[in-house]
Design a protein around this motif. Structure first.
Motif, PDB file in Angstrom:
ATOM      1  N   ALA A 155       0.833  -1.207   0.000  1.00 59.22           N
ATOM      2  CA  ALA A 155       0.000   0.000   0.000  1.00 59.22           C
ATOM      3  C   ALA A 155       0.865   1.252   0.000  1.00 59.22           C
ATOM      4  O   ALA A 155       0.561   2.221  -0.720  1.00 59.22           O
ATOM      5  CB  ALA A 155      -0.929  -0.001   1.222  1.00 59.22           C
ATOM      6  N   GLN A 156       1.938   1.251   0.758  1.00 64.45           N
ATOM      7  CA  GLN A 156       2.818   2.413   0.790  1.00 64.45           C
ATOM      8  C   GLN A 156       3.527   2.598  -0.557  1.00 64.45           C
ATOM      9  O   GLN A 156       3.697   3.726  -1.012  1.00 64.45           O
ATOM     10  CB  GLN A 156       3.840   2.289   1.929  1.00 64.45           C
ATOM     11  CG  GLN A 156       3.222   2.459   3.292  1.00 64.45           C
ATOM     12  CD  GLN A 156       4.220   2.322   4.431  1.00 64.45           C
ATOM     13  OE1 GLN A 156       5.264   1.671   4.298  1.00 64.45           O
ATOM     14  NE2 GLN A 156       3.907   2.928   5.556  1.00 64.45           N
ATOM     15  N   TYR A 157       3.915   1.495  -1.175  1.00 68.54           N
ATOM     16  CA  TYR A 157       4.572   1.592  -2.476  1.00 68.54           C
ATOM     17  C   TYR A 157       3.628   2.200  -3.512  1.00 68.54           C
ATOM     18  O   TYR A 157       3.980   3.130  -4.225  1.00 68.54           O
ATOM     19  CB  TYR A 157       5.071   0.220  -2.951  1.00 68.54           C
ATOM     20  CG  TYR A 157       5.847   0.337  -4.240  1.00 68.54           C
ATOM     21  CD1 TYR A 157       7.223   0.528  -4.217  1.00 68.54           C
ATOM     22  CD2 TYR A 157       5.207   0.314  -5.478  1.00 68.54           C
ATOM     23  CE1 TYR A 157       7.941   0.676  -5.391  1.00 68.54           C
ATOM     24  CE2 TYR A 157       5.914   0.472  -6.657  1.00 68.54           C
ATOM     25  CZ  TYR A 157       7.280   0.658  -6.606  1.00 68.54           C
ATOM     26  OH  TYR A 157       7.987   0.827  -7.775  1.00 68.54           O
ATOM     27  N   VAL A 158       2.424   1.667  -3.582  1.00 69.88           N
ATOM     28  CA  VAL A 158       1.439   2.155  -4.556  1.00 69.88           C
ATOM     29  C   VAL A 158       1.116   3.631  -4.297  1.00 69.88           C
ATOM     30  O   VAL A 158       1.010   4.418  -5.242  1.00 69.88           O
ATOM     31  CB  VAL A 158       0.160   1.281  -4.519  1.00 69.88           C
ATOM     32  CG1 VAL A 158      -0.974   1.904  -5.308  1.00 69.88           C
ATOM     33  CG2 VAL A 158       0.477  -0.112  -5.058  1.00 69.88           C
ATOM     34  N   ALA A 159       1.014   4.010  -3.032  1.00 68.96           N
ATOM     35  CA  ALA A 159       0.719   5.406  -2.699  1.00 68.96           C
ATOM     36  C   ALA A 159       1.831   6.346  -3.149  1.00 68.96           C
ATOM     37  O   ALA A 159       1.568   7.478  -3.554  1.00 68.96           O
ATOM     38  CB  ALA A 159       0.486   5.552  -1.192  1.00 68.96           C
ATOM     39  N   SER A 160       3.073   5.888  -3.100  1.00 61.73           N
ATOM     40  CA  SER A 160       4.198   6.754  -3.466  1.00 61.73           C
ATOM     41  C   SER A 160       4.663   6.581  -4.917  1.00 61.73           C
ATOM     42  O   SER A 160       5.576   7.271  -5.349  1.00 61.73           O
ATOM     43  CB  SER A 160       5.375   6.531  -2.509  1.00 61.73           C
ATOM     44  OG  SER A 160       5.870   5.215  -2.625  1.00 61.73           O
ATOM     45  N   HIS A 161       4.026   5.682  -5.651  1.00 60.92           N
ATOM     46  CA  HIS A 161       4.381   5.444  -7.058  1.00 60.92           C
ATOM     47  C   HIS A 161       3.114   5.397  -7.918  1.00 60.92           C
ATOM     48  O   HIS A 161       2.682   4.315  -8.354  1.00 60.92           O
ATOM     49  CB  HIS A 161       5.156   4.128  -7.205  1.00 60.92           C
ATOM     50  CG  HIS A 161       6.488   4.126  -6.546  1.00 60.92           C
ATOM     51  ND1 HIS A 161       6.656   3.848  -5.203  1.00 60.92           N
ATOM     52  CD2 HIS A 161       7.723   4.395  -7.034  1.00 60.92           C
ATOM     53  CE1 HIS A 161       7.936   3.930  -4.895  1.00 60.92           C
ATOM     54  NE2 HIS A 161       8.608   4.273  -5.991  1.00 60.92           N
ATOM     55  N   PRO A 162       2.513   6.552  -8.159  1.00 62.62           N
ATOM     56  CA  PRO A 162       1.283   6.587  -8.978  1.00 62.62           C
ATOM     57  C   PRO A 162       1.518   5.914 -10.338  1.00 62.62           C
ATOM     58  O   PRO A 162       2.587   6.053 -10.928  1.00 62.62           O
ATOM     59  CB  PRO A 162       1.005   8.080  -9.149  1.00 62.62           C
ATOM     60  CG  PRO A 162       1.740   8.746  -8.025  1.00 62.62           C
ATOM     61  CD  PRO A 162       2.941   7.887  -7.751  1.00 62.62           C
TER      62      PRO A 162
END
Length: 187
Positions: A155-162
């Motif tokens: 979730a953190q990865y997806v949030a920081s990598h649109p």
């Protein structure tokens, strides 16, 4: 009903944290990643195994910038008594929230009304106060801190990598996907 990307509802509650009674509100969950971890009751059987697992992995949650809030419909006084008497619960350094009015459990949709207890529910809240992950299990099914950590990292990865998404079994450092017409039918 609570859904993905819905905002958490306002609440205020008493909690036990690091040997003190403290106030906790929805405002405390904003500005950082948070896990709200509901369980049925103190002094039970599956619950201490889950809470101990979180406690043993708490440093990893902290490295990810995640705060944990365990919640049951017990009072904060009961949390302290359990913390003081159980070797497993004595390991806890995260916030133990009392929800004797069941307001928080009701807000998150996990209250078992006729029992006055919460279902086992896990909610990952992003820094904007929006729910990014929900898991609700049957009373006899314990949850895993390691699996939760993997979900948080995704979730953190997806949030920081649109524009990127994490496929099944994704681990930190693994390849992600960039959804596009070129991928349709090729996975």
């Amino acid at each position: 009903m609570v859904t993905i990307n819905s905002s958490i509802k306002p609440f205020s509650a008493d909690a036990f944290h690091n040997g003190k009674f403290v106030k906790v509100s929805d405002a405390d969950l904003k500005g950082k990643w948070s896990v709200v971890f509901f369980y049925p009751a103190d002094f039970t059987f599956v619950c201490p195994t889950e809470l101990e697992d979180l406690a043993e992995n708490y440093a990893t949650f902290q490295k990810l910038g995640v705060e944990i809030y365990s919640v049951s419909t017990d009072k904060h006084f009961t949390h302290k008594a359990w913390h003081d008497t159980s070797p497993a619960i004595g390991k806890i350094q995260y916030v133990m929230v009392g929800d004797p009015t069941a307001e928080i459990a009701r807000n998150f949709g996990v209250l078992i009304e006729e029992a006055g207890l919460a279902n086992r529910g896990t909610f990952l809240i992003d820094p904007e106060g929006k729910i990014q992950y929900i898991e609700i299990t049957a009373g006899g099914v314990g949850r895993s801190a390691t699996e939760l950590l993997e979900k948080i990292q995704s979730a953190q990865y997806v949030a920081s990598h649109p524009g990127e998404v994490c496929p099944a079994k994704w681990k930190e450092g693994s390849e992600t996907l960039k959804p596009s017409l070129d991928l349709v039918g090729k996975i």
